[in-house]
Design an enzyme around this catalytic site. Structure first.
Site, PDB file in Angstrom:
ATOM      1  N   PHE A 133     -21.865   3.766 -14.061  1.00  0.00           N
ATOM      2  CA  PHE A 133     -21.030   4.720 -14.787  1.00  0.00           C
ATOM      3  C   PHE A 133     -21.141   4.434 -16.295  1.00  0.00           C
ATOM      4  CE2 PHE A 133     -17.021   6.522 -16.332  1.00  0.00           C
ATOM      5  CZ  PHE A 133     -17.018   7.739 -15.676  1.00  0.00           C
ATOM      6  N   ASP A 202     -17.039  -3.531 -10.707  1.00  0.00           N
ATOM      7  CA  ASP A 202     -16.155  -2.388 -10.909  1.00  0.00           C
ATOM      8  C   ASP A 202     -15.904  -1.752  -9.543  1.00  0.00           C
ATOM      9  OD1 ASP A 202     -14.954   0.057 -11.487  1.00  0.00           O
ATOM     10  OD2 ASP A 202     -15.993   0.233 -13.416  1.00  0.00           O
ATOM     11  N   TYR A 227      -6.289   5.945 -10.590  1.00  0.00           N
ATOM     12  CA  TYR A 227      -6.060   7.383 -10.343  1.00  0.00           C
ATOM     13  C   TYR A 227      -7.011   7.987  -9.322  1.00  0.00           C
ATOM     14  CZ  TYR A 227      -9.526   7.523 -14.173  1.00  0.00           C
ATOM     15  OH  TYR A 227     -10.620   7.309 -14.968  1.00  0.00           O
ATOM     16  N   LYS A 228      -7.909   7.182  -8.761  1.00  0.00           N
ATOM     17  CA  LYS A 228      -8.852   7.711  -7.761  1.00  0.00           C
ATOM     18  C   LYS A 228      -8.248   7.517  -6.373  1.00  0.00           C
ATOM     19  CE  LYS A 228     -12.668   7.267 -10.975  1.00  0.00           C
ATOM     20  NZ  LYS A 228     -13.618   6.357 -11.602  1.00  0.00           N
ATOM     21  N   ARG A 387     -20.801  16.655  -5.473  1.00  0.00           N
ATOM     22  CA  ARG A 387     -20.137  15.450  -4.992  1.00  0.00           C
ATOM     23  C   ARG A 387     -18.878  15.809  -4.213  1.00  0.00           C
ATOM     24  NH1 ARG A 387     -17.977  10.784  -9.008  1.00  0.00           N
ATOM     25  NH2 ARG A 387     -16.527  12.449  -9.496  1.00  0.00           N
TER      26      ARG A 387
HETATM   27  C1  LIG Z   1     -13.817   6.446 -12.949  1.00  0.00           C
HETATM   28  C2  LIG Z   1     -14.567   5.278 -13.474  1.00  0.00           C
HETATM   29  C3  LIG Z   1     -14.184   4.673 -14.678  1.00  0.00           C
HETATM   30  C4  LIG Z   1     -13.066   5.262 -15.487  1.00  0.00           C
HETATM   31  O1  LIG Z   1     -12.786   4.546 -16.633  1.00  0.00           O
HETATM   32  P1  LIG Z   1     -11.521   4.971 -17.524  1.00  0.00           P
HETATM   33  O2  LIG Z   1     -11.347   3.844 -18.441  1.00  0.00           O
HETATM   34  O3  LIG Z   1     -10.375   5.210 -16.594  1.00  0.00           O
HETATM   35  O4  LIG Z   1     -11.852   6.252 -18.215  1.00  0.00           O
HETATM   36  C5  LIG Z   1     -14.878   3.552 -15.084  1.00  0.00           C
HETATM   37  N1  LIG Z   1     -15.906   3.061 -14.348  1.00  0.00           N
HETATM   38  C6  LIG Z   1     -16.302   3.637 -13.197  1.00  0.00           C
HETATM   39  C7  LIG Z   1     -17.420   3.062 -12.416  1.00  0.00           C
HETATM   40  C8  LIG Z   1     -15.646   4.770 -12.730  1.00  0.00           C
HETATM   41  O5  LIG Z   1     -16.045   5.352 -11.620  1.00  0.00           O
END
Ligand SMILES: *Cc1c(COP(=O)(O)O)cnc(C)c1O
Length: 428
Positions: A133, A202, A227-228, A387
């Protein structure tokens, strides 16, 4: 995924027999909507509005400043962290629910780099995956600049070979956000440690979606998203975990007052708290943290029903069904499955590619009440992705059937070619 055809009637039957079926009632989902985007923003827990209303009118309105003690606001990052610990194989007192995933990654990766510089000063490389990401890569890029280190990006299949004696830290996302491919965390940690590197994970697409045991897997550091699959609401605080063998070794760089050994001593000099406490920075958004607490409770509600193991079983059988239905009903439409077919390598999502039209197809599906999302590719190696996240707490077998049916209608009618579906919004 072995092929096998499931009729709508069979799916209804699977829902009736589903031991986790009752958990759906913990959520307030829009009538008639099939929501397959809980991997991006989890659904609203039914208990959240009343709990937040009480927090606003009572804890804030009546309790005012006293609520930092009387409502337990000050300890909430630790208490929610302890709940999350149960979902990820961490121990009590090792997890904090604070800040954002990006900020937490900055903190733990900084700590990992300081440890590496101290223990193995010749190691100058942070290794990660090219398809990680972007925020993870951007944060690593900035830290590498500060520490005069190199961020080295490789493809997923090259990670093990790339673990050489110059690698200080391996930073990976456990479940890939685009493809849903999942690393074998134990095997990766094992190989990284043998080569002398630390591992930062992560868990954004893992926590609440797949079984995790950070201790058994011998991980070093982890961050994850609120939030996921934890259903904490838009912008919910994230979490972080640091193995106890590392937590007291160095400061994390955002040495704010909440991470001080005695925040209310108001001393001019920083003294870090022992353990995970030092990974706090400053005052946390209590209303958001309270919403996250409610969200995490929806996942913990599965504990008497078999917990994460049972949720994982259901998630796999939902994504397996998705794959089987696609194979049966959507061949010949140019869609290909990019998520791994092998259960042990697949997270809790189904991703498809198509040479053209992925964005428009997703828009046409959304208009038909099936909400998935689109992730842009970067050329031939990583094409555009459709997705579909599968949250086992509230997704039913019939939802998968109807989603594939809607996709079949969109493809066979060609309606997605309508120009109105091609106009890209700012948030995809
Ligand atoms: C959703 C996600 C994030 C989100 O980061 P924020 O700091 O909440 O914007 C970070 N890393 C990964 C791998 C994600 O899927």
């Amino acid at each position: 995924m072995t092929s096998g055809f499931h009729s709508l009637r069979e799916c209804l039957q699977l829902d009736e027999q589903d031991p986790l079926g009752s958990l759906r009632s913990l959520f307030d989902l829009p009538e008639g909507l099939i929501y397959l985007d809980g991997n991006s923003l989890g659904a609203l827990p039914r208990a959240a509005p009343a709990r937040l209303a009480q927090a606003i009118s009572q804890e804030w309105g009546q309790g005012l400043i006293r609520s930092w003690n009387s409502a337990g606001w000050f300890d909430l990052p630790r208490r929610v962290g302890d709940k999350i610990a149960r979902l990820i194989g961490a121990r009590e007192g090792e997890v904090l629910a604070v800040d954002s995933t990006s900020v937490n990654l900055y903190k733990v990766l900084s700590a990992a780099l300081q440890i590496a510089r101290h223990d193995a000063p010749r190691r100058k490389v942070v290794l990660s995956e090219r398809s990680n990401f972007p925020t993870d890569l951007y944060i690593a890029q900035s830290l590498c600049q500060q520490h005069e280190m190199e961020l080295r990006l490789v493809d997923c299949s090259e990670i093990m070979q790339a673990l050489g004696d110059d690698v200080a830290v391996l930073m990976l996302t456990h479940v890939n956000y685009r493809t849903g491919a999942m690393h074998d965390m134990t095997a990766v940690n094992d190989q990284a440690h043998r080569c002398g590197a630390l591992c930062v994970w992560d868990l954004a697409h893992s926590a609440g979606a797949v079984e995790l045991d950070l201790h058994a897997a011998q991980a070093d550091f982890a961050v994850g998203c609120g939030y996921k699959y934890l259903n904490g609401g838009p912008g919910a605080p994230a979490f972080l975990w640091v193995h106890a063998r590392h937590s007291d070794r160095f400061w994390q760089p955002l040495s704010g007052w909440w991470g001080h050994a005695q925040p209310f001593a108001f001393e001019p000099g920083y003294q870090p708290a022992q353990g995970i406490g030092r990974y706090q920075c400053g005052t946390q958004p209590m209303l958001s943290l309270i919403a996250l607490d409610v969200g995490v409770d929806t996942v913990l509600a599965a504990e008497p029903l078999g917990g994460m193991a049972a949720l994982r079983r259901k998630s796999l059988s939902l994504t397996r069904l998705f794959g089987q239905l696609l194979q049966h009903r959507l061949s010949g439409h140019g869609l290909s499955l990019v998520s791994p077919q092998d259960d042990v390598q697949r997270g809790s999502q189904i991703s498809l590619t198509r040479a053209h039209g992925a964005y428009a197809i997703v828009q046409a599906l959304i208009e038909r009440g099936v909400v998935g999302d689109f992730r842009a590719g970067d050329g031939a190696e990583h094409p555009d992705i459709l997705r579909f996240g599968v949250c086992p707490l509230y997704t039913r077998y019939v939802d998968i059937w109807h989603a594939v049916d809607a996709l079949h209608q969109v493809m066979s009618s060609g309606v997605w070619r309508d120009a109105k579906y091609g106009q890209q919004h700012s948030v995809t």
